[in-house]
Design a protein around this motif. Sequence first.
Motif, short mmCIF file in Angstrom:
data_model
loop_
_atom_site.label_atom_id
_atom_site.label_comp_id
_atom_site.label_asym_id
_atom_site.label_seq_id
_atom_site.Cartn_x
_atom_site.Cartn_y
_atom_site.Cartn_z
N GLY A 43 0.80 -1.22 0.00
CA GLY A 43 0.00 0.00 0.00
C GLY A 43 0.83 1.27 0.00
N LYS A 44 2.10 1.16 -0.39
CA LYS A 44 2.98 2.33 -0.43
C LYS A 44 2.92 2.97 -1.80
CE LYS A 44 6.17 0.29 2.88
NZ LYS A 44 7.48 -0.33 3.05
N ALA A 45 3.44 4.19 -1.88
CA ALA A 45 3.48 4.92 -3.15
C ALA A 45 4.54 4.29 -4.05
CB ALA A 45 3.82 6.38 -2.89
N ALA A 46 4.60 4.75 -5.28
CA ALA A 46 5.60 4.27 -6.23
C ALA A 46 7.00 4.56 -5.70
CB ALA A 46 5.40 4.95 -7.58
N LEU A 47 7.97 3.80 -6.19
CA LEU A 47 9.35 3.96 -5.73
C LEU A 47 9.91 5.32 -6.13
CD1 LEU A 47 11.02 0.53 -6.60
CD2 LEU A 47 10.17 1.30 -4.40
N SER A 48 10.57 5.96 -5.21
CA SER A 48 11.25 7.23 -5.52
C SER A 48 12.65 6.91 -6.04
CB SER A 48 11.35 8.08 -4.25
OG SER A 48 12.24 7.46 -3.33
N ASP A 49 13.33 7.93 -6.53
CA ASP A 49 14.71 7.73 -6.98
C ASP A 49 15.60 7.27 -5.84
OD1 ASP A 49 14.42 8.16 -9.67
OD2 ASP A 49 15.44 10.10 -9.72
N ASP A 51 14.71 5.35 -3.36
CA ASP A 51 14.44 3.92 -3.18
C ASP A 51 15.19 3.11 -4.23
OD1 ASP A 51 12.67 4.43 -1.07
OD2 ASP A 51 10.95 4.58 -2.43
N VAL A 52 15.19 3.59 -5.46
CA VAL A 52 15.89 2.91 -6.55
C VAL A 52 17.40 2.92 -6.29
CG1 VAL A 52 16.39 2.94 -9.04
CG2 VAL A 52 14.07 3.38 -8.24
N LEU A 53 17.92 4.03 -5.80
CA LEU A 53 19.35 4.10 -5.46
C LEU A 53 19.70 3.08 -4.38
CD1 LEU A 53 20.11 7.93 -5.39
CD2 LEU A 53 20.98 6.25 -7.01
N GLY A 54 18.86 2.97 -3.38
CA GLY A 54 19.09 1.98 -2.33
C GLY A 54 19.08 0.57 -2.88
N LEU A 55 18.18 0.31 -3.80
CA LEU A 55 18.09 -0.99 -4.44
C LEU A 55 19.35 -1.27 -5.26
CD1 LEU A 55 16.15 -3.38 -4.96
CD2 LEU A 55 15.40 -2.17 -6.99
N ILE A 56 19.82 -0.28 -5.99
CA ILE A 56 21.03 -0.44 -6.80
C ILE A 56 22.24 -0.70 -5.89
CG2 ILE A 56 22.64 0.80 -8.31
CD1 ILE A 56 20.18 2.04 -9.67
N GLN A 57 22.31 0.02 -4.78
CA GLN A 57 23.42 -0.21 -3.84
C GLN A 57 23.37 -1.62 -3.28
OE1 GLN A 57 22.70 3.17 -1.25
NE2 GLN A 57 24.59 4.13 -1.95
#
Length: 151
Positions: A43-49, A51-57
């Motif tokens: 139920g969260k909003a779309a991923l922010s940049d 969040d994507v950076l954290g995922l890439i790390q």
Amino acid sequence: MLREQINAAVRDAMKARDERRVSTLRLVNAAIQNAEIEAERAGKAALSDDDVLGLIQKMIKQRQESVNLYEQGGRKELADKERGEIEIIQAYLPKQMSEAEAKAAIADVIKQTGAQSVKDMGRVTAALKQAYAGKMDFGKASGLVKGLLTG
């Protein structure tokens, strides 16, 4: 915005017939898509940049661990493949801070948060993650925070 950059890079790599780059970037896209699906279910909003950076790390860290395991197992070719993927993925991270810049940023955050001892380390680390996501290696930063708070 970061997701569009990655999608554009996939198209460019496909046109250039760079199979290694295409497969690595597709893995990144798949990880982003999985994270978006999980966020949607929660139920969260779309991923922010950020969040994507954290995922890439996280993906880079996983590959670095794989490199260590492959080298211990004598599998140099697989370690080299992982290193190549790390190189491709790192292109989408902002420039990392030098150790001197990180120390200055940590000292500033310690001053802002009023941290006095190692007990305040969590508060300092949380503030650093909010302000410097993707720009700082938090594995190294925690050691620096601890050093500045005890010294």
